[in-house]
Scaffold this motif. Structure first.
Motif, PDB file in Angstrom:
ATOM      1  N   GLN A  41       0.846  -1.193   0.000  1.00  0.00           N
ATOM      2  CA  GLN A  41       0.000   0.000   0.000  1.00  0.00           C
ATOM      3  C   GLN A  41       0.885   1.248   0.000  1.00  0.00           C
ATOM      4  O   GLN A  41       1.739   1.418   0.827  1.00  0.00           O
ATOM      5  N   SER A  42       0.645   2.125  -0.945  1.00  0.00           N
ATOM      6  CA  SER A  42       1.476   3.324  -1.044  1.00  0.00           C
ATOM      7  C   SER A  42       0.938   4.424  -0.132  1.00  0.00           C
ATOM      8  O   SER A  42      -0.187   4.362   0.337  1.00  0.00           O
ATOM      9  N   ASP A  43       1.745   5.439   0.079  1.00  0.00           N
ATOM     10  CA  ASP A  43       1.340   6.545   0.943  1.00  0.00           C
ATOM     11  C   ASP A  43       0.224   7.377   0.339  1.00  0.00           C
ATOM     12  O   ASP A  43      -0.395   8.170   1.021  1.00  0.00           O
ATOM     13  N   THR A  44      -0.039   7.246  -0.945  1.00  0.00           N
ATOM     14  CA  THR A  44      -1.051   8.087  -1.573  1.00  0.00           C
ATOM     15  C   THR A  44      -2.440   7.458  -1.514  1.00  0.00           C
ATOM     16  O   THR A  44      -3.422   8.112  -1.783  1.00  0.00           O
ATOM     17  N   MET A  45      -2.520   6.185  -1.161  1.00  0.00           N
ATOM     18  CA  MET A  45      -3.830   5.550  -1.075  1.00  0.00           C
ATOM     19  C   MET A  45      -4.563   5.977   0.189  1.00  0.00           C
ATOM     20  O   MET A  45      -3.978   6.052   1.253  1.00  0.00           O
ATOM     21  N   THR A  46      -5.834   6.272   0.053  1.00  0.00           N
ATOM     22  CA  THR A  46      -6.631   6.610   1.224  1.00  0.00           C
ATOM     23  C   THR A  46      -6.916   5.336   1.987  1.00  0.00           C
ATOM     24  O   THR A  46      -7.362   4.352   1.395  1.00  0.00           O
ATOM     25  N   PRO A  47      -6.659   5.332   3.290  1.00  0.00           N
ATOM     26  CA  PRO A  47      -6.961   4.130   4.071  1.00  0.00           C
ATOM     27  C   PRO A  47      -8.457   3.827   4.007  1.00  0.00           C
ATOM     28  O   PRO A  47      -9.255   4.735   3.810  1.00  0.00           O
ATOM     29  N   PRO A  48      -8.826   2.583   4.170  1.00  0.00           N
ATOM     30  CA  PRO A  48     -10.249   2.241   4.102  1.00  0.00           C
ATOM     31  C   PRO A  48     -11.023   2.870   5.251  1.00  0.00           C
ATOM     32  O   PRO A  48     -10.525   2.930   6.367  1.00  0.00           O
ATOM     33  N   ILE A  49     -12.204   3.384   4.929  1.00  0.00           N
ATOM     34  CA  ILE A  49     -13.074   3.895   5.986  1.00  0.00           C
ATOM     35  C   ILE A  49     -14.405   3.169   5.868  1.00  0.00           C
ATOM     36  O   ILE A  49     -14.671   2.484   4.894  1.00  0.00           O
ATOM     37  N   GLY A  50     -15.225   3.349   6.873  1.00  0.00           N
ATOM     38  CA  GLY A  50     -16.519   2.689   6.862  1.00  0.00           C
ATOM     39  C   GLY A  50     -16.479   1.426   7.692  1.00  0.00           C
ATOM     40  O   GLY A  50     -15.600   1.238   8.527  1.00  0.00           O
ATOM     41  N   LEU A  51     -17.460   0.568   7.448  1.00  0.00           N
ATOM     42  CA  LEU A  51     -17.586  -0.650   8.238  1.00  0.00           C
ATOM     43  C   LEU A  51     -17.175  -1.871   7.435  1.00  0.00           C
ATOM     44  O   LEU A  51     -17.326  -1.911   6.222  1.00  0.00           O
ATOM     45  N   LYS A  52     -16.652  -2.855   8.141  1.00  0.00           N
ATOM     46  CA  LYS A  52     -16.300  -4.141   7.548  1.00  0.00           C
ATOM     47  C   LYS A  52     -16.750  -5.197   8.545  1.00  0.00           C
ATOM     48  O   LYS A  52     -16.318  -5.170   9.703  1.00  0.00           O
ATOM     49  N   ASN A  53     -17.621  -6.074   8.133  1.00  0.00           N
ATOM     50  CA  ASN A  53     -18.164  -7.100   9.035  1.00  0.00           C
ATOM     51  C   ASN A  53     -18.757  -6.487  10.304  1.00  0.00           C
ATOM     52  O   ASN A  53     -18.522  -6.960  11.407  1.00  0.00           O
ATOM     53  N   ASP A  54     -19.486  -5.386  10.121  1.00  0.00           N
ATOM     54  CA  ASP A  54     -20.173  -4.717  11.223  1.00  0.00           C
ATOM     55  C   ASP A  54     -19.239  -4.158  12.297  1.00  0.00           C
ATOM     56  O   ASP A  54     -19.597  -4.071  13.469  1.00  0.00           O
ATOM     57  N   HIS A  55     -18.035  -3.788  11.902  1.00  0.00           N
ATOM     58  CA  HIS A  55     -17.083  -3.117  12.792  1.00  0.00           C
ATOM     59  C   HIS A  55     -16.266  -2.137  11.975  1.00  0.00           C
ATOM     60  O   HIS A  55     -16.234  -2.219  10.751  1.00  0.00           O
ATOM     61  N   LEU A  56     -15.574  -1.228  12.659  1.00  0.00           N
ATOM     62  CA  LEU A  56     -14.651  -0.330  11.977  1.00  0.00           C
ATOM     63  C   LEU A  56     -13.465  -1.133  11.469  1.00  0.00           C
ATOM     64  O   LEU A  56     -13.157  -2.201  11.992  1.00  0.00           O
ATOM     65  N   HIS A  57     -12.776  -0.596  10.466  1.00  0.00           N
ATOM     66  CA  HIS A  57     -11.583  -1.258   9.932  1.00  0.00           C
ATOM     67  C   HIS A  57     -10.459  -1.279  10.962  1.00  0.00           C
ATOM     68  O   HIS A  57     -10.364  -0.394  11.808  1.00  0.00           O
ATOM     69  N   ASP A  58      -9.612  -2.273  10.849  1.00  0.00           N
ATOM     70  CA  ASP A  58      -8.393  -2.346  11.632  1.00  0.00           C
ATOM     71  C   ASP A  58      -7.441  -1.272  11.098  1.00  0.00           C
ATOM     72  O   ASP A  58      -7.637  -0.751   9.997  1.00  0.00           O
ATOM     73  N   CYS A  59      -6.430  -0.944  11.841  1.00  0.00           N
ATOM     74  CA  CYS A  59      -5.385  -0.053  11.329  1.00  0.00           C
ATOM     75  C   CYS A  59      -4.465  -0.881  10.439  1.00  0.00           C
ATOM     76  O   CYS A  59      -4.308  -2.078  10.652  1.00  0.00           O
ATOM     77  N   GLY A  60      -3.846  -0.240   9.481  1.00  0.00           N
ATOM     78  CA  GLY A  60      -2.877  -0.924   8.630  1.00  0.00           C
ATOM     79  C   GLY A  60      -1.559  -1.111   9.376  1.00  0.00           C
ATOM     80  O   GLY A  60      -1.531  -1.152  10.597  1.00  0.00           O
ATOM     81  N   GLU A  61      -0.496  -1.177   8.638  1.00  0.00           N
ATOM     82  CA  GLU A  61       0.816  -1.422   9.247  1.00  0.00           C
ATOM     83  C   GLU A  61       1.505  -0.155   9.722  1.00  0.00           C
ATOM     84  O   GLU A  61       2.420  -0.209  10.521  1.00  0.00           O
ATOM     85  N   LYS A  62       1.094   1.005   9.203  1.00  0.00           N
ATOM     86  CA  LYS A  62       1.792   2.243   9.549  1.00  0.00           C
ATOM     87  C   LYS A  62       1.373   2.750  10.933  1.00  0.00           C
ATOM     88  O   LYS A  62       0.239   2.555  11.343  1.00  0.00           O
ATOM     89  N   PRO A  63       2.290   3.433  11.632  1.00  0.00           N
ATOM     90  CA  PRO A  63       1.994   3.920  12.981  1.00  0.00           C
ATOM     91  C   PRO A  63       1.238   5.254  12.991  1.00  0.00           C
ATOM     92  O   PRO A  63       1.504   6.116  13.811  1.00  0.00           O
ATOM     93  N   ASN A  64       0.301   5.438  12.057  1.00  0.00           N
ATOM     94  CA  ASN A  64      -0.426   6.713  12.017  1.00  0.00           C
ATOM     95  C   ASN A  64      -1.930   6.497  12.172  1.00  0.00           C
ATOM     96  O   ASN A  64      -2.738   7.207  11.588  1.00  0.00           O
ATOM     97  N   CYS A  65      -2.294   5.496  12.969  1.00  0.00           N
ATOM     98  CA  CYS A  65      -3.687   5.145  13.152  1.00  0.00           C
ATOM     99  C   CYS A  65      -3.862   4.530  14.535  1.00  0.00           C
ATOM    100  O   CYS A  65      -2.987   3.805  15.004  1.00  0.00           O
ATOM    101  N   VAL A  66      -4.975   4.852  15.179  1.00  0.00           N
ATOM    102  CA  VAL A  66      -5.353   4.172  16.411  1.00  0.00           C
ATOM    103  C   VAL A  66      -6.798   3.718  16.265  1.00  0.00           C
ATOM    104  O   VAL A  66      -7.578   4.342  15.560  1.00  0.00           O
ATOM    105  N   SER A  67      -7.123   2.612  16.908  1.00  0.00           N
ATOM    106  CA  SER A  67      -8.454   2.049  16.752  1.00  0.00           C
ATOM    107  C   SER A  67      -8.817   1.168  17.940  1.00  0.00           C
ATOM    108  O   SER A  67      -7.942   0.618  18.602  1.00  0.00           O
ATOM    109  N   THR A  68     -10.114   1.035  18.176  1.00  0.00           N
ATOM    110  CA  THR A  68     -10.574   0.088  19.181  1.00  0.00           C
ATOM    111  C   THR A  68     -10.543  -1.323  18.606  1.00  0.00           C
ATOM    112  O   THR A  68     -10.649  -2.292  19.331  1.00  0.00           O
TER     113      THR A  68
END
Length: 130
Positions: free
Chosen positions: A1-28
């Motif tokens: 995944q390149s830096d220019t791609m927008t991370p996924p938003i919205g719901l996946k399997n009735d939950h928020l998406h996980d964070c990717g590999e980069k350290p620029n996201c926090v999530s429950t």
């Protein structure tokens, strides 16, 4: 995944998406302990909690982009460089919890900005009464 791609938003399997590999996201909803935040537990009905959450997020400069009932998507621009971050909340059907996710769209590290943002929103959420 390149830096220019927008991370996924919205719901996946009735939950928020996980964070990717980069350290620029926090999530429950992440398996990476370092980037995990606790959901907000609330006692009022979810509609009231949602109104309090919208107030708290807009108070710190988040702009509501999408309201799909139990799912909220905000955008927030960083002050200096005007980078856009995505801030999401989800109210699961049979839980008095608010799932949260805050992620930078660009760059690698966020210097802790996303975690600080969610902590601020949570503090404001509990500080207000409707």
């Amino acid at each position: 995944q390149s830096d220019t791609m927008t991370p996924p938003i919205g719901l996946k399997n009735d939950h928020l998406h996980d964070c990717g590999e980069k350290p620029n996201c926090v999530s429950t909803r992440t398996s990476r302990e370092k980037f995990k935040v606790d959901p907000i537990a609330y006692e009022e009905n979810w509609e009231t909690a949602k109104q309090k959450l919208i107030q708290a997020a807009t108070q710190i400069g988040c702009t509501l982009k999408q309201d799909l009932g139990r799912y909220l998507h905000f955008e927030v621009k960083s002050r200096i460089f005007k980078f856009v971050d995505d801030v999401e909340f989800y109210f699961p059907q049979n839980d008095s919890l608010i799932e949260m996710r805050s992620a930078s769209r660009v760059g690698h590290s966020d210097m802790g900005a996303n975690a600080k943002r969610l902590k601020k929103i949570e503090a404001l959420f509990f500080a207000q009464t409707l």
